[in-house]
Design a protein around this motif. Structure first.
Motif, short mmCIF file in Angstrom:
data_model
loop_
_atom_site.label_atom_id
_atom_site.label_comp_id
_atom_site.label_asym_id
_atom_site.label_seq_id
_atom_site.Cartn_x
_atom_site.Cartn_y
_atom_site.Cartn_z
N GLY A 2 -49.97 0.25 69.46
CA GLY A 2 -49.41 0.12 68.14
C GLY A 2 -48.52 -1.07 67.83
N ASP A 3 -48.34 -2.00 68.73
CA ASP A 3 -47.42 -3.11 68.43
C ASP A 3 -48.14 -4.46 68.33
OD1 ASP A 3 -48.07 -3.42 71.06
OD2 ASP A 3 -46.02 -3.64 71.78
N ASN A 4 -49.43 -4.44 68.06
CA ASN A 4 -50.16 -5.71 68.03
C ASN A 4 -50.79 -6.01 66.67
OD1 ASN A 4 -52.11 -3.77 68.11
ND2 ASN A 4 -53.24 -4.60 69.84
N GLY A 5 -50.21 -5.48 65.59
CA GLY A 5 -50.70 -5.84 64.27
C GLY A 5 -50.93 -4.64 63.37
N LEU A 6 -51.46 -4.91 62.21
CA LEU A 6 -51.73 -3.92 61.18
C LEU A 6 -53.11 -3.31 61.42
CD1 LEU A 6 -50.98 -2.74 58.36
CD2 LEU A 6 -52.19 -4.70 57.39
N MET A 7 -53.22 -1.99 61.28
CA MET A 7 -54.51 -1.32 61.44
C MET A 7 -54.72 -0.37 60.28
SD MET A 7 -56.14 0.99 64.52
CE MET A 7 -55.68 -0.19 65.73
N ILE A 8 -55.93 -0.37 59.74
CA ILE A 8 -56.33 0.58 58.70
C ILE A 8 -57.25 1.58 59.37
CG2 ILE A 8 -57.53 0.90 56.52
CD1 ILE A 8 -56.77 -2.03 55.86
N VAL A 9 -56.89 2.88 59.32
CA VAL A 9 -57.65 3.92 60.00
C VAL A 9 -58.16 4.92 58.97
CG1 VAL A 9 -57.56 5.75 61.73
CG2 VAL A 9 -56.28 3.64 62.09
N ARG A 10 -59.45 5.20 59.00
CA ARG A 10 -60.03 6.23 58.15
C ARG A 10 -59.58 7.57 58.70
NH1 ARG A 10 -64.98 6.95 54.96
NH2 ARG A 10 -65.62 9.13 55.16
N GLU A 11 -59.00 8.41 57.86
CA GLU A 11 -58.44 9.67 58.34
C GLU A 11 -59.29 10.85 57.86
OE1 GLU A 11 -54.21 12.06 58.56
OE2 GLU A 11 -54.36 10.26 57.38
N ASP A 12 -60.33 11.14 58.62
CA ASP A 12 -61.10 12.36 58.44
C ASP A 12 -61.79 12.68 59.75
OD1 ASP A 12 -63.30 10.65 58.54
OD2 ASP A 12 -63.86 10.93 56.47
N THR A 13 -62.41 13.83 59.83
CA THR A 13 -62.98 14.26 61.10
C THR A 13 -64.41 13.80 61.31
OG1 THR A 13 -63.63 16.37 60.10
CG2 THR A 13 -61.48 16.27 61.22
N ILE A 14 -65.08 13.38 60.25
CA ILE A 14 -66.48 12.95 60.38
C ILE A 14 -66.64 11.59 59.72
CG2 ILE A 14 -68.87 13.44 59.75
CD1 ILE A 14 -68.14 16.40 59.69
N THR A 15 -67.15 10.63 60.49
CA THR A 15 -67.47 9.31 59.95
C THR A 15 -68.93 9.04 60.24
OG1 THR A 15 -65.22 8.51 60.34
CG2 THR A 15 -66.92 6.85 60.04
N ALA A 16 -69.71 8.88 59.18
CA ALA A 16 -71.14 8.64 59.30
C ALA A 16 -71.43 7.15 59.14
CB ALA A 16 -71.89 9.43 58.23
N ALA A 17 -72.63 6.74 59.51
CA ALA A 17 -73.06 5.36 59.33
C ALA A 17 -72.93 4.98 57.86
CB ALA A 17 -74.49 5.17 59.79
N ASP A 18 -72.46 3.76 57.60
CA ASP A 18 -72.27 3.18 56.28
C ASP A 18 -71.11 3.78 55.50
OD1 ASP A 18 -74.37 1.30 56.59
OD2 ASP A 18 -75.82 2.88 56.12
N ASP A 19 -70.27 4.62 56.13
CA ASP A 19 -69.04 5.07 55.48
C ASP A 19 -68.04 3.92 55.45
OD1 ASP A 19 -69.86 7.65 55.00
OD2 ASP A 19 -68.67 8.57 56.59
N LEU A 20 -67.32 3.80 54.33
CA LEU A 20 -66.28 2.80 54.20
C LEU A 20 -65.10 3.19 55.09
CD1 LEU A 20 -65.21 0.26 52.70
CD2 LEU A 20 -64.31 1.83 50.97
#
Length: 170
Positions: A2-20
Motif C-alpha cells: 500500500g505505499d507505492n502509489g494510488l490504486m483504483i480497486v473494483r469492489e465487488d465479488t464477481i468480475t467478468a471479462a470486459d467489466d470496467l
C-alpha cells in the motif's frame, strides 16, 4: 504493501471479462459534469480481459477522447487500446500485432524496418529508396526519386522507373 502509489480497486465479488475496473476522466465544469468517465472529454479506462479470481487478473487499457462539438452525456470514442498481450491498437479495438494502426500513419523523420515486411496495398515513395536485402514485388511500385537496390530484385507486376535505377546485386 500500500505505499507505492494510488490504486483504483473494483469492489465487488464477481468480475467478468470486459467489466470496467476503473479509470480517470478529464473534463471541465461547463454546466454539466459527466456521469461516467467514459463520457468525459478524455479518459483512460481499465477493463478485465478475463473473469478475475486468485490466479486470473488479466486486463486491458483504453484511451478515449470526444471529438469537437460532441454533446454532453455522450460516450467519448475509444482511440487507442493496450491489450492484455501488450498489443497496441490505434483506431482498432482488436490489435493483432505489437502495433496495429487502422487508418493513415504519418512518419515524418524515418522508418526502420528489420525483418520481413508484407505490403498488402500500394506503396508510393516520393524520395529515395534503399533496399539492402532480396525484394519481391507482386504489385505496383512507384518511386519518384533515386532507388538503390543492393541485392536481388524480382518484379512480378508493373514497374515504372521515372528517374533512374541502380541495381548492385546479381
Amino acid at each position: 504493501d500500500g505505499d507505492n502509489g494510488l490504486m483504483i480497486v473494483r469492489e465487488d465479488t464477481i468480475t467478468a471479462a470486459d467489466d470496467l475496473l476503473g479509470g480517470i476522466g478529464f473534463d471541465s465544469t461547463d454546466g454539466n459534469v459527466p456521469s461516467s468517465i467514459l463520457e468525459a472529454s478524455a479518459y483512460v479506462a481499465a477493463y478485465a480481459s478475463e473473469a478475475h479470481g486468485t490466479g486470473d487478473k488479466g486486463g486491458y487499457l483504453t484511451f478515449g477522447t470526444a471529438p469537437d462539438d460532441q454533446n454532453d452525456d455522450t460516450t467519448s470514442s475509444e482511440r487507442m487500446r493496450i491489450t492484455s498481450a501488450g498489443n497496441v491498437g490505434i483506431g482498432t479495438t482488436d490489435p493483432k500485432a505489437t502495433l496495429d494502426v487502422l487508418g493513415t500513419a504519418n512518419i515524418s523523420d524515418g522508418l526502420n524496418v528489420q525483418g520481413n515486411t508484407n505490403l498488402l496495398g500500394k506503396l508510393s515513395v516520393s524520395n529515395n529508396v534503399n533496399i539492402t536485402g532480396s525484394s519481391v514485388l507482386s504489385s505496383t511500385l512507384s518511386v519518384g526519386g533515386a532507388t538503390v537496390i543492393s541485392d536481388d530484385l524480382s518484379v512480378e507486376g508493373k514497374t515504372n522507373i521515372g528517374n533512374g535505377l541502380n541495381v548492385q546485386g546479381n
